[in-house]
Each structure stands twice: as structure tokens, then as C-alpha cells.
Design a protein around this motif. Structure first.
Motif, mmCIF file in Angstrom:
data_model
loop_
_atom_site.group_PDB
_atom_site.id
_atom_site.type_symbol
_atom_site.label_atom_id
_atom_site.label_comp_id
_atom_site.label_asym_id
_atom_site.label_seq_id
_atom_site.Cartn_x
_atom_site.Cartn_y
_atom_site.Cartn_z
ATOM 1 N N LYS A 169 13.391 24.793 22.936
ATOM 2 C CA LYS A 169 14.445 24.805 23.792
ATOM 3 C C LYS A 169 15.180 23.562 23.358
ATOM 4 O O LYS A 169 16.559 23.044 23.260
ATOM 5 N N LEU A 170 14.657 22.363 23.074
ATOM 6 C CA LEU A 170 15.136 21.106 22.867
ATOM 7 C C LEU A 170 15.871 21.120 21.541
ATOM 8 O O LEU A 170 16.781 20.552 21.266
ATOM 9 N N GLU A 171 15.032 21.662 20.457
ATOM 10 C CA GLU A 171 15.658 21.703 19.030
ATOM 11 C C GLU A 171 17.076 22.562 19.325
ATOM 12 O O GLU A 171 18.135 22.221 18.483
ATOM 13 N N ARG A 172 17.118 23.776 19.843
ATOM 14 C CA ARG A 172 18.438 24.537 19.968
ATOM 15 C C ARG A 172 19.431 23.857 20.683
ATOM 16 O O ARG A 172 20.665 23.831 20.351
ATOM 17 N N ALA A 173 19.029 22.995 21.606
ATOM 18 C CA ALA A 173 19.949 22.238 22.340
ATOM 19 C C ALA A 173 20.766 21.326 21.433
ATOM 20 O O ALA A 173 21.962 20.887 21.453
ATOM 21 N N ALA A 174 19.773 20.424 20.610
ATOM 22 C CA ALA A 174 20.116 19.459 19.713
ATOM 23 C C ALA A 174 21.119 20.107 18.788
ATOM 24 O O ALA A 174 22.097 19.485 18.391
ATOM 25 N N ALA A 175 20.619 21.172 18.378
ATOM 26 C CA ALA A 175 21.685 21.903 17.212
ATOM 27 C C ALA A 175 22.988 22.282 17.810
ATOM 28 O O ALA A 175 23.833 22.128 16.977
ATOM 29 N N ALA A 176 23.199 22.275 19.056
ATOM 30 C CA ALA A 176 24.424 22.998 19.707
ATOM 31 C C ALA A 176 24.974 21.772 19.985
ATOM 32 O O ALA A 176 26.057 21.732 20.546
ATOM 33 N N GLY A 177 24.665 20.414 19.959
ATOM 34 C CA GLY A 177 25.028 19.223 20.601
ATOM 35 C C GLY A 177 25.161 19.155 21.916
ATOM 36 O O GLY A 177 25.836 18.395 22.547
ATOM 37 N N LEU A 178 24.106 19.691 22.710
ATOM 38 C CA LEU A 178 23.843 19.655 24.148
ATOM 39 C C LEU A 178 22.717 18.810 24.498
ATOM 40 O O LEU A 178 22.417 18.892 25.876
ATOM 41 N N ALA A 179 22.170 18.361 23.740
ATOM 42 C CA ALA A 179 20.996 17.352 24.008
ATOM 43 C C ALA A 179 21.272 15.981 24.500
ATOM 44 O O ALA A 179 21.165 15.114 23.674
ATOM 45 N N LEU A 180 21.962 15.844 25.671
ATOM 46 C CA LEU A 180 22.398 14.634 26.104
ATOM 47 C C LEU A 180 21.741 14.060 27.246
ATOM 48 O O LEU A 180 21.388 14.737 28.036
ATOM 49 N N MET A 181 21.280 12.694 27.351
ATOM 50 C CA MET A 181 20.964 12.193 28.408
ATOM 51 C C MET A 181 21.706 10.653 28.730
ATOM 52 O O MET A 181 22.068 10.166 27.840
ATOM 53 N N ARG A 182 21.829 10.579 30.087
ATOM 54 C CA ARG A 182 22.653 9.451 30.289
ATOM 55 C C ARG A 182 21.651 8.319 30.823
ATOM 56 O O ARG A 182 20.657 8.471 31.735
ATOM 57 N N LEU A 183 21.678 7.043 30.191
ATOM 58 C CA LEU A 183 20.920 5.888 30.802
ATOM 59 C C LEU A 183 21.643 5.139 31.687
ATOM 60 O O LEU A 183 22.864 4.981 31.541
ATOM 61 N N GLU A 184 21.080 4.935 32.949
ATOM 62 C CA GLU A 184 21.307 4.515 34.222
ATOM 63 C C GLU A 184 20.865 3.145 34.439
ATOM 64 O O GLU A 184 19.336 3.189 34.139
ATOM 65 N N VAL A 185 21.080 2.120 35.161
ATOM 66 C CA VAL A 185 20.507 0.838 35.772
ATOM 67 C C VAL A 185 21.091 0.691 37.144
ATOM 68 O O VAL A 185 22.288 1.130 37.532
#
Length: 266
Positions: A169-185
Motif C-alpha cells: 500500500k505504501l509503495e503504491r501510494a508513494a508512486a502515485a504521489g499520495l504518501a504524504l505526512m504532516r509534521l505538527e508541533v
């Protein structure tokens, strides 16, 4: 040295033989034994004030390891059991992909539990079949240059919608440009609001020597310094785990180096 940190170092020293022996017997990290490593890019979201300054320091290339907490992967069998997931991020000063950290690099380590004492419950609440369907917390607080005492979390921007195990799932999401995570503080305790710092996009998996790849919360090149009892405990335990798996000598992954997104192996 602060009293609680001194106590933490003593506790870490007492626990380090367990970490060393467990990693040696397992021939891998005692916790988070198997993972996948991705090249990533970090884009600053905040532009002004102390959070903006932090975002600018962290922007650029990153190396990210995603892993299960307890079990060996074994062709996906590990994700059938209750578990926590982890995300270790190295904010890089260079685009070179290497297991060695540079002086200006910053490591942050996250798990799918809100607090350390909630880890046993997180074994059953973590959505272990999808890396992109959990929030991840750094568990303890840090002294952040220009910001003061603060804590961090990573929030995926969307869950995967394809079938397969969590790595697929992660590899396919990355290939589609959808493996996005937001850093928050956030500052000021549990009632304070989370503030967006940066977005991190996972580009592609890379082969790297994971035995030599050692994420260390005390790698503080971007001005994020661990503080407190829990953080102090980590220092000796992390080092012991690294020595144990190095002596075990079997956690080997073929090496490769890439210099940019989509680049060829060299």
C-alpha cells in the motif's frame, strides 16, 4: 545535569544489557526489527515566527524508515498480530542517501501511541495494515531552538485505498504521489493546539544497509534536543541495541545510493 535526566541515564544503563542481549539474539533491533526505508522531501508550511524558523530548518531532503514494533515481517505475517507502528525520520542536510548521519542532520522517532504509558493499549488500537492510517507521536518533549519546550506528531494526510499488505500500500501510494505526512508541533501541554510545521512526501523506497542505519534522538543538528527522564533513558538503550545487532551480524540489506528523486542507483 537535571535530576530526572540523571535518573533516566541510570535507568537506561540498567536496561541496556537487556537491549544488547535481545538485539544480539534477535540479530536485529529489539523493537522495530524490520522496516522499509524511503527517500522523502520536506516542504515548509509555516513561514513566520518561531514555527516558521523551525520549518525552514527542517525543509529539504529526508530519509524515513517505517516499521512494525514487535514482530519480524516474514512476508507480511507480522502484521496479522497486535502491534504498534513506527516512523523514524532523518532530516538531512544533503541529498545523498547513506546510513551515516551528518553533523547537521536531525533525527526524530515516532510511534503510533499518544503517550509512553499507552503503548500496551496501542497494540490493539493501531491500524497495523496501513502505515498511512495512523497518527504518530514522538512520546516525549524536546527543547526546540527558538520555540522552547515542545512535542511533535506526524499525521498522514490520507489513508491508502488500495489492497495489499502495508508495504505494498505504501509503495503504491508513494508512486502515485499520495504518501504524504504532516509534521505538527505544540507547546503548553495537552490542551494546546497543534501547529502545522511541514509536509513530508515519501518518494520511493531505497535499498540501504539497515544494520548500519541508526536513528538517534540525540542527533540534533536542526536544534531539536531531547529532554526529560524518558529521553535520557533512551541514550544507553539505543546504543546497546545497536551494538547487539552489530554483533549479531545478520541484518543485512543491499546498499544503494541515490542523489535525487527518481535518480539511478550508483
Amino acid at each position: 545535569m537535571r535530576f530526572l535526566e540523571a535518573v533516566g541515564r541510570v535507568i537506561g544503563g540498567a536496561l541496556s544489557p537487556i537491549a544488547l542481549g535481545g538485539s544480539f539474539i534477535r540479530r536485529a533491533r529489539l523493537f522495530h526489527p524490520d522496516g522499509v526505508v524511503y527517500c522523502a522531501g520536506v516542504k515548509a508550511l509555516a513561514a513566520e515566527g518561531e514555527v516558521g524558523a523551525l520549518a525552514q530548518r527542517l525543509a529539504g531532503p529526508a530519509l524515513v524508515r517505517l516499521s512494525g514494533g514487535m514482530w519480524r515481517w516474514r512476508d507480511g505475517k507480522g502484521e496479522r498480530r497486535p502491534d504498534v507502528l513506527g516512523v523514524a525520520v532523518r532530516f538531512r542536510t544533503s541529498e545523498e542517501v547513506t546510513p551515516a548521519a551528518s553533523a547537521g542532520d536531525q533525527d526524530l522517532v515516532f510511534v503510533s501511541a499518544r503517550r509512553f504509558w499507552l503503548l500496551p493499549f496501542a497494540l490493539f488500537t493501531t491500524k497495523r495494515h496501513d502505515f498511512l492510517d495512523n497518527d504518530y507521536y514522538a512520546l516525549a518533549r524536546f527543547d526546540v531552538a527558538g520555540l522552547g519546550r515542545a512535542e511533535f506528531r506526524l499525521v498522514p494526510l490520507r489513508a491508502s485505498v488500495v489492497k495489499g499488505n502495508r508495504r505494498e500500500k505504501l509503495e503504491r501510494a508513494a508512486a502515485a504521489g499520495l504518501a504524504l505526512m504532516r509534521l505538527e508541533v505544540r507547546r503548553g501541554g495537552s490542551r494546546a493546539r497543534w501547529m502545522a510545521v511541514a509536509d513530508m512526501e515519501l518518494y520511493e523506497p531505497v535499498d540501504i544497509d539497515q544494520r548500519a542505519l541508526r536513528f538517534n534522538p540525540f542527533q540534533t543538528g536542526k536544534g531539536i534536543v531531547p529532554r526529560g527522564l524518558l529521553q535520557a533513558t533512551r541514550r544507553a538503550v539505543y546504543m546497546a541495541s545497536y551494538i547487539g545487532r552489530a554483533l549479531g551480524g545478520r541484518e543485512r540489506v543491499p546498499r544503494a545510493r541515490r542523489t535525487r528523486r527518481g535518480g539511478r542507483e550508483q
